[in-house]
Design a protein around this motif. Structure first.
Motif, short mmCIF file in Angstrom:
data_model
loop_
_atom_site.label_atom_id
_atom_site.label_comp_id
_atom_site.label_asym_id
_atom_site.label_seq_id
_atom_site.Cartn_x
_atom_site.Cartn_y
_atom_site.Cartn_z
N ASP A 94 0.88 -1.16 0.00
CA ASP A 94 0.00 0.00 0.00
C ASP A 94 0.92 1.22 0.00
O ASP A 94 1.62 1.48 0.97
CB ASP A 94 -0.88 -0.02 1.25
CG ASP A 94 -1.94 1.06 1.22
OD1 ASP A 94 -2.10 1.69 0.15
OD2 ASP A 94 -2.57 1.30 2.25
N GLU A 113 1.88 5.38 -1.63
CA GLU A 113 1.40 6.60 -2.25
C GLU A 113 2.59 7.46 -2.66
O GLU A 113 3.70 7.28 -2.15
CB GLU A 113 0.50 7.38 -1.29
CG GLU A 113 1.22 7.86 -0.04
CD GLU A 113 0.30 8.59 0.92
OE1 GLU A 113 -0.91 8.62 0.66
OE2 GLU A 113 0.80 9.10 1.94
N ASP A 135 4.07 11.06 -2.50
CA ASP A 135 4.00 12.32 -1.78
C ASP A 135 4.98 13.29 -2.42
O ASP A 135 6.18 13.27 -2.14
CB ASP A 135 4.35 12.09 -0.30
CG ASP A 135 4.21 13.36 0.54
OD1 ASP A 135 3.81 14.39 -0.02
OD2 ASP A 135 4.51 13.31 1.73
N ARG A 142 2.46 3.12 3.27
CA ARG A 142 1.41 3.42 4.24
C ARG A 142 1.16 2.21 5.15
O ARG A 142 1.43 1.09 4.79
CB ARG A 142 0.11 3.78 3.50
CG ARG A 142 0.22 5.10 2.76
CD ARG A 142 -1.10 5.54 2.17
NE ARG A 142 -1.52 4.70 1.06
CZ ARG A 142 -2.54 4.99 0.23
NH1 ARG A 142 -3.22 6.08 0.42
NH2 ARG A 142 -2.86 4.19 -0.76
N ARG A 197 5.99 6.81 -0.60
CA ARG A 197 5.82 6.63 0.85
C ARG A 197 4.93 5.40 1.10
O ARG A 197 3.85 5.27 0.53
CB ARG A 197 5.18 7.87 1.47
CG ARG A 197 5.19 7.89 2.98
CD ARG A 197 4.56 9.18 3.51
NE ARG A 197 5.22 10.37 3.01
CZ ARG A 197 6.35 10.86 3.53
NH1 ARG A 197 6.94 10.23 4.54
NH2 ARG A 197 6.88 11.96 3.04
#
Length: 253
Positions: A242, A244, A246, A253, A251
């Motif tokens: 998981d 994302e 940034d 999660r 990054r």
């Protein structure tokens, strides 16, 4: 004008019993570029490097150096063009650091004076000159890694050497020496050498690589500019994470 690839793989495959460890790899590595291989453990990154280095023979497919098939070249001839640092390269012989670094120029017929000058420069650049007389077996992991990088740096400086293959060269280095290693890599690519390195730090790859080859399950998932290959979706799918994006930073999660 198109740049001819220094080395090219065509359908490179390594079959072990009924499974393809590496399957149908076709990639080109151009002069003067830094290519980073990334992917999960067992994706085939180290296997691909070993085949590029001539350390492991493919089951199918071929390798070309400047348009010439590896099958038409003697093993020592192939080795003069390609410098390889494996992931685990600790030595068990009672050699000094200076003697190990000197091995990098032995196969290229340099004069004793020229080789000694290059070895002294390598010891200084990689900050291991103070270890020159030390038995390599007594070094820390990071010091041994810098010793092997210095040896290979001497080798890749030789005439005719075009490709530097590095398997996780940063893994044992502290932050200062990681930065130092990347500076040496950039100096070589600026001089027209090609560097292919395996890394696990995806954000480092996004910052430094000219190209990224993302591998998974022994195949190339994507090959291109770092920002195009290392997207949140593609990294999440390949690593089963998981994740994302940034800004420019991946990054977890």
């Amino acid at each position: 004008m198109a740049v001819n690839p220094v080395i090219e793989t065509r359908g490179l495959t390594l079959q072990v019993r009924d499974a393809a460890v590496v399957g149908d790899i076709s990639v080109r590595f151009q002069a003067g570029e830094l290519v980073m291989l990334v992917g999960p453990n067992g994706a085939g990154k180290s296997t691909l490097l070993r085949m590029l280095a001539g350390q492991q023979q493919p089951s199918r497919g071929g390798l070309l150096f400047a348009g010439r098939s590896s099958r038409s070249m003697r093993r020592d001839e192939w080795a003069r063009h390609i410098t390889y640092v494996p992931q685990l390269s600790a030595l068990s012989f009672p050699l000094s650091v200076e003697e190990v670094v000197s091995l990098g120029g032995m196969a290229h017929g340099r004069s004793v004076v020229a080789l000694r000058q290059q070895v002294q420069e390598a010891l200084r650049l990689w900050e291991i000159d103070y270890l020159a007389r030390r038995d390599v077996r007594l070094l820390s992991g990071g010091e041994q890694q810098r010793c092997q990088l210095a040896r290979s740096w001497v080798q890749v400086q030789q005439e005719g050497s075009a490709l530097w293959l590095l398997d996780e060269p940063l893994s044992a280095l502290d932050l200062r020496h990681q930065q130092q290693c990347m500076a040496r890599v950039r100096e070589l690519t600026a001089a027209g050498k090609t560097v292919v390195m395996v890394v696990h730090d995806l954000n480092l790859a996004r910052r430094h690589a000219d190209r990224v080859v993302l591998m998974g399950c022994g195949r190339v998932v994507a090959d291109g500019a770092a920002t195009e290959v290392l997207t949140a979706r593609q990294v999440a799918d390949t690593f089963r994470l998981d994740i994302e994006l940034d800004g420019d930073y991946l990054r977890w999660r």
